[in-house]
Scaffold this motif. Structure first.
Motif: not given
Length: 85
Positions: A9, A11-13, A58
């Protein structure tokens, strides 16, 4: 029969702060998709805050300094304190 891995994914950082310098720079790990695959970065505190906001990161908890480490568990910053021959 093996089950295929879920797609990454992107889009996850993720950000994990690894240190703060007296001159106001923040050392951190930045990852996209998988927190285990990261690059080491350093930015002034204000730029770091902007970077985190722009990437909607995150925040990850700091690494446990007492956790056992393997031969490949080191950071580039660790190499500055080690003399290689």
């Amino acid at each position: 029969m093996s089950v295929p891995d879920a797609p990454m994914d992107t889009t996850r950082r993720f950000v994990r702060v690894s240190g703060e310098r007296a001159n106001g720079f923040v050392e951190f790990e930045f990852a996209i998709g998988e927190p285990e695959i990261f690059v080491e970065m350093i930015l002034p505190r204000a730029a770091f805050a902007e970077f985190c906001a722009n990437n909607r990161v995150e925040l990850l908890s700091p690494r446990d300094p007492d956790a056992p480490q393997g031969d490949w568990d080191w950071r580039l910053a660790d190499a500055t304190h080690t003399r290689f021959r």
